[in-house]
Write a protein that holds these residues in place. Structure first.
Motif, PDB file in Angstrom:
ATOM      1  N   ALA A 105     -16.013 120.204 -10.276  1.00 40.12           N
ATOM      2  CA  ALA A 105     -15.112 120.701  -9.231  1.00 40.12           C
ATOM      3  C   ALA A 105     -13.655 120.578  -9.665  1.00 40.12           C
ATOM      4  CB  ALA A 105     -15.339 119.930  -7.936  1.00 40.12           C
ATOM      5  N   GLU A 106     -13.315 119.464 -10.301  1.00 37.00           N
ATOM      6  CA  GLU A 106     -11.944 119.280 -10.786  1.00 37.00           C
ATOM      7  C   GLU A 106     -11.548 120.369 -11.762  1.00 37.00           C
ATOM      8  OE1 GLU A 106     -10.484 115.131 -11.596  1.00 37.00           O
ATOM      9  OE2 GLU A 106     -12.619 114.693 -11.332  1.00 37.00           O
ATOM     10  N   GLN A 107     -12.473 120.769 -12.619  1.00 35.44           N
ATOM     11  CA  GLN A 107     -12.185 121.812 -13.600  1.00 35.44           C
ATOM     12  C   GLN A 107     -12.001 123.178 -12.925  1.00 35.44           C
ATOM     13  OE1 GLN A 107     -11.485 121.012 -16.780  1.00 35.44           O
ATOM     14  NE2 GLN A 107     -11.756 118.946 -15.986  1.00 35.44           N
ATOM     15  N   PHE A 108     -12.827 123.472 -11.922  1.00 37.77           N
ATOM     16  CA  PHE A 108     -12.658 124.721 -11.184  1.00 37.77           C
ATOM     17  C   PHE A 108     -11.320 124.730 -10.445  1.00 37.77           C
ATOM     18  CE2 PHE A 108     -17.267 125.580 -11.543  1.00 37.77           C
ATOM     19  CZ  PHE A 108     -17.201 126.921 -11.885  1.00 37.77           C
ATOM     20  N   ASP A 130     -15.250 113.669  -2.200  1.00 39.06           N
ATOM     21  CA  ASP A 130     -13.831 113.697  -1.851  1.00 39.06           C
ATOM     22  C   ASP A 130     -12.894 113.964  -3.028  1.00 39.06           C
ATOM     23  OD1 ASP A 130     -14.128 113.380   0.875  1.00 39.06           O
ATOM     24  OD2 ASP A 130     -14.026 111.193   0.789  1.00 39.06           O
ATOM     25  N   ILE A 131     -13.201 113.439  -4.190  1.00 39.86           N
ATOM     26  CA  ILE A 131     -12.313 113.661  -5.340  1.00 39.86           C
ATOM     27  C   ILE A 131     -12.244 115.151  -5.667  1.00 39.86           C
ATOM     28  CG2 ILE A 131     -11.994 113.244  -7.807  1.00 39.86           C
ATOM     29  CD1 ILE A 131     -13.165 110.421  -7.295  1.00 39.86           C
ATOM     30  N   GLY A 132     -13.383 115.798  -5.712  1.00 39.88           N
ATOM     31  CA  GLY A 132     -13.402 117.233  -5.956  1.00 39.88           C
ATOM     32  C   GLY A 132     -12.689 118.002  -4.864  1.00 39.88           C
ATOM     33  N   ALA A 133     -12.910 117.595  -3.622  1.00 41.05           N
ATOM     34  CA  ALA A 133     -12.245 118.244  -2.488  1.00 41.05           C
ATOM     35  C   ALA A 133     -10.735 118.087  -2.587  1.00 41.05           C
ATOM     36  CB  ALA A 133     -12.758 117.654  -1.178  1.00 41.05           C
ATOM     37  N   GLU A 162      -9.153 115.760   5.186  1.00 35.36           N
ATOM     38  CA  GLU A 162      -7.717 115.564   5.450  1.00 35.36           C
ATOM     39  C   GLU A 162      -6.860 116.288   4.420  1.00 35.36           C
ATOM     40  OE1 GLU A 162      -6.927 111.359   5.643  1.00 35.36           O
ATOM     41  OE2 GLU A 162      -8.390 111.088   7.266  1.00 35.36           O
ATOM     42  N   ARG A 163      -7.259 116.236   3.173  1.00 29.40           N
ATOM     43  CA  ARG A 163      -6.496 116.913   2.111  1.00 29.40           C
ATOM     44  C   ARG A 163      -6.520 118.425   2.298  1.00 29.40           C
ATOM     45  NH1 ARG A 163      -5.679 112.350   2.179  1.00 29.40           N
ATOM     46  NH2 ARG A 163      -5.401 110.917   0.452  1.00 29.40           N
ATOM     47  N   PHE A 164      -7.662 118.954   2.736  1.00 29.24           N
ATOM     48  CA  PHE A 164      -7.735 120.394   3.002  1.00 29.24           C
ATOM     49  C   PHE A 164      -6.818 120.766   4.165  1.00 29.24           C
ATOM     50  CE2 PHE A 164     -11.878 120.690   0.666  1.00 29.24           C
ATOM     51  CZ  PHE A 164     -11.469 121.665  -0.222  1.00 29.24           C
ATOM     52  N   ALA A 165      -6.798 119.935   5.195  1.00 27.94           N
ATOM     53  CA  ALA A 165      -5.928 120.207   6.344  1.00 27.94           C
ATOM     54  C   ALA A 165      -4.464 120.278   5.908  1.00 27.94           C
ATOM     55  CB  ALA A 165      -6.121 119.127   7.410  1.00 27.94           C
TER      56      ALA A 165
END
Length: 186
Positions: A105-108, A130-133, A162-165
């Protein structure tokens, strides 16, 4: 001799392995008509994914690629993400139901910072937490082309939500963010 008319090929729900994937990837390197390829629900592992990623670096017609429900892990995901940094035609990628975690996910997410053609990315039913998110949320602050991000049925919890928000306060191009069936609470 090469085919000059085929635009869509659906080989979903077969028994295609890395050997077949390698052959299709090799053909993609020179094909200039195929726009959509569905190889979902086959038996493709990281080696096959790596072959497709290599083909995507030179293919200039493929717009849609479905490799959902295969056996692709972070290794294959990393190669795809690397290809997305240079590919200028792919707009729809489905890697749902594979074995991709935060590492992939981090790479994407990193690729989304520079890719300006991808509109739909489906990474549902993987192992992203969560890290990927958080990395995707960070990428959404600068990405202005992605319209749909499907991260449903992963392992994202409150921190990721929360990060997405926060990211959605500044991103004005994302139309669909699917975080259903994760681990998000109050």
């Amino acid at each position: 001799k090469t085919n000059s008319t085929l635009e869509s090929l659906n080989l979903g729900e077969n028994k295609i392995s890395d050997i077949g994937a390698e052959r299709f990837a090799e053909a993609l390197k020179t094909n200039n008509t195929l726009e959509s390829l569905n190889l979902a629900e086959n038996k493709i592992f990281d080696f096959g994914a790596e072959q497709f990623a290599e083909a995507l670096k030179t293919n200039s017609t493929l717009e849609s690629l479905n490799l959902g429900e295969n056996k692709i892990s972070d290794i294959g995901a990393e190669r795809f993400a690397e290809a997305l940094k240079t590919n200028s035609t792919l707009s729809w990628v489905d890697l749902s139901g594979n074995k991709i975690s935060d590492i992939g996910a981090e790479q994407f997410a990193e690729a989304l910072k520079t890719n300006n053609t991808l509109r739909v990315l489906d990474l549902s039913e993987n192992q992203i937490a969560d890290i990927g998110a958080e990395r995707f949320a960070e990428a959404l602050k600068t990405n202005n082309t992605l319209h749909v991000l499907d991260l449903s049925e992963n392992q994202i919890a409150d921190i990721g939500a929360e990060r997405f928000a926060e990211a959605l306060k500044t991103n004005n191009t994302l139309r669909v963010l699917d975080l259903s069936e994760n681990q998000i609470a109050d």
